[in-house]
Design an enzyme around this catalytic site. Structure first.
Site, PDB file in Angstrom:
ATOM      1  N   LYS A  62       0.718  -1.005   0.193  1.00 49.40           N
ATOM      2  CA  LYS A  62       0.225   0.074   0.053  1.00 49.40           C
ATOM      3  C   LYS A  62       0.453   1.508  -0.320  1.00 49.40           C
ATOM      4  CE  LYS A  62      -3.467   2.316   3.024  1.00 49.40           C
ATOM      5  NZ  LYS A  62      -4.589   1.231   3.698  1.00 49.40           N
ATOM      6  N   SER A  83     -10.577  -0.605   6.512  1.00 49.60           N
ATOM      7  CA  SER A  83      -9.575  -0.445   5.421  1.00 49.60           C
ATOM      8  C   SER A  83      -9.184  -2.019   5.155  1.00 49.60           C
ATOM      9  CB  SER A  83      -8.481   0.547   5.703  1.00 49.60           C
ATOM     10  OG  SER A  83      -9.645   1.825   5.640  1.00 49.60           O
ATOM     11  N   SER A 112      -9.328   2.040   2.661  1.00 49.82           N
ATOM     12  CA  SER A 112      -8.496   2.774   1.760  1.00 49.82           C
ATOM     13  C   SER A 112      -7.466   2.038   1.546  1.00 49.82           C
ATOM     14  CB  SER A 112      -8.503   3.300   2.710  1.00 49.82           C
ATOM     15  OG  SER A 112      -7.007   2.964   3.979  1.00 49.82           O
TER      16      SER A 112
END
Length: 450
Positions: free
Chosen positions: A82, A175, A151
């Protein structure tokens, strides 16, 4: 004879083949890079792909194996990160033009552990703006008109689309679990403090937790075992032994586990098909699943999570918000304005509620092996709905720092995946993964939420 494409191998199987000389890391990494080139024009799961660096690293890992050198737990296996996880060899831009071109001076603790285990970092996966709520450009691999969740949008989508066998994300509310549910991958968030957050963008020191994405339960456990560990620089990290994740995921339960099914105050948000699918699982489990009334404090716990998150993000990123206000999305600005109005007293009250939630579950799991619920309210919403889906089916467990795993068991009426979530006792992640293994074996394959 049909031969399974290399990019479809699980990380566990690929690692075995590399160790036995039946597969090279270069072949595996090239297969992932080819898949990214073929599909990412539409999917948009990657913020940065280091194809040249990944191939060089793969060839280095292959050379080590050929000369009989030590092989790491993820030797030659590709991983996506990420884009809020610092990497000194590639940019970390945090999903916002504010940090465009940012090159960290050092790797995050997670990256150090991956490299030590012989992993190959493919690149950085797309995150929502500052790992919060504003949707990114990534689409759902099963339907480009739908959100992949957030996210950790890119990490979930990349694994589900067979671009990489493994990826890492973070969760402050929902997330990891929610995008895994929407995209049809396994998503695992271990107990708070199991994995170091050093070098990861801080949005909430109390709530931020690292999680993983994979296509099998074993792979989730393998990756988590690799990156777990004590780090005194992380205030939430604890200096005591961590559960053996892979051992748990491969174990058989000594007795049939007991599942709690809370009657949650927000169950009305479940899509009818998702609710029907969950009810079918509960019926299949029979006496092993017990419906339990949820404490009234669950609603105040949800409010506490919002208060802590919004107060702390305004504290941690205050300078960014002040200097770059005009570069922020219109999605995040109202949240910042609301967070700035939260008083220190309100924040401290919320921290007390967080501790009470932690204490409640410490006692609760003496009677149950896992809580059974959904990873999200149902199928992934349309992108035109705005946002990345409601994280409420993750909020309480994240607040309490509990280990959670979502598994792609259900299929909604539109043919989209719906994840089934199990939540376990803190620091008993191995027990949770063992319970998940038992449930996967005992449920009929292809249970539908139609």
């Amino acid at each position: 004879m049909n031969v399974e494409p290399v990019n479809m191998l699980s990380a566990t199987e690929a690692r075995r083949k590399i160790g036995e000389g039946l597969l090279t890391s270069a072949e595996l990494v090239k297969s992932s890079l080819d898949r990214i080139r073929e599909t990412d024009g539409t999917l948009k799961a990657w913020a940065h792909v280091d194809a040249e660096g990944a191939m060089a690293r793969a060839e280095e890992m292959d050379a080590i194996r050929r000369r009989g050198g030590a092989l790491g737990a993820l030797h030659g296996i590709p991983v996506g990160l990420k884009d809020i996880i610092d990497t000194k060899e590639m940019p970390t831009e945090r999903g916002t033009p504010i940090f465009s071109g940012r090159r960290p001076d050092a790797d995050a603790a997670i990256v150090e552990r991956l490299l030590d285990a012989g992993a190959v970092i493919l690149g950085k996966t797309v995150t929502t703006e500052l790992a919060f709520m504003h949707p990114a450009e990534t689409v759902n691999p099963h339907d480009p008109a739908r959100t992949p969740g957030g996210s950790s949008s890119g990490s979930a989508a990349a694994v589900a689309a067979l671009q990489t066998p493994l990826a890492i994300g973070t969760q402050t509310n929902g997330s990891v679990i929610r995008p895994a549910s929407f995209c049809g991958s396994f998503g695992f968030k271990p107990t708070r403090g199991v994995i170091s957050r050093r070098g990861v963008l801080q949005t909430s020191r109390s709530l931020d937790q690292v999680g993983v994405f994979a296509r099998t339960l074993e792979d989730c456990a393998l990756l988590t075992d690799t990156i777990k560990g004590y780090d005194p620089s992380d205030g939430m990290s604890f200096a005591r032994p961590r559960p053996a994740m892979l051992e748990g995921a491969r174990s058989d339960a000594p007795v049939n586990p007991d599942f709690a099914v809370f009657e949650l105050p927000y169950d009305n948000l479940m899509a009818p098909d998702a609710r029907a699918g969950l009810d079918e699982i509960v019926a299949t489990l029979g006496a092993q699943a017990e419906r339990v009334p949820a404490p009234g404090a669950f609603l105040t716990s949800i409010e506490a999570q919002h208060t802590i998150h919004e107060y702390e993000i305004c504290q941690h990123l205050d300078e960014v918000f002040q200097v770059h206000w005009d570069e922020l999305s219109t999605s995040i600005r109202p949240v910042i304005e609301r967070g700035r109005k939260i008083t220190k007293s309100q924040y401290e009250d919320a921290l007390v509620l967080m501790e009470r939630a932690t204490e409640f579950f410490r006692a609760f799991f003496k009677d149950y092996d896992a809580v059974l619920t959904l990873g999200a309210a149902g199928e992934a919403p349309a992108i035109t709905d705005g946002g990345t889906g409601d994280p409420i089916f993750c909020t309480i467990w994240t607040l309490a720092g509990l280990p959670s795993i979502t598994m792609p068991i259900l299929i909604g009426h539109n043919g989209m995946p719906v994840g089934v979530q199990l939540v376990g006792a803190a620091e008993q992640d191995d027990r949770l993964l063992r319970t998940a293994n038992w449930m996967l074996k005992h449920l009929q394959s292809g249970i539908s939420s139609e």
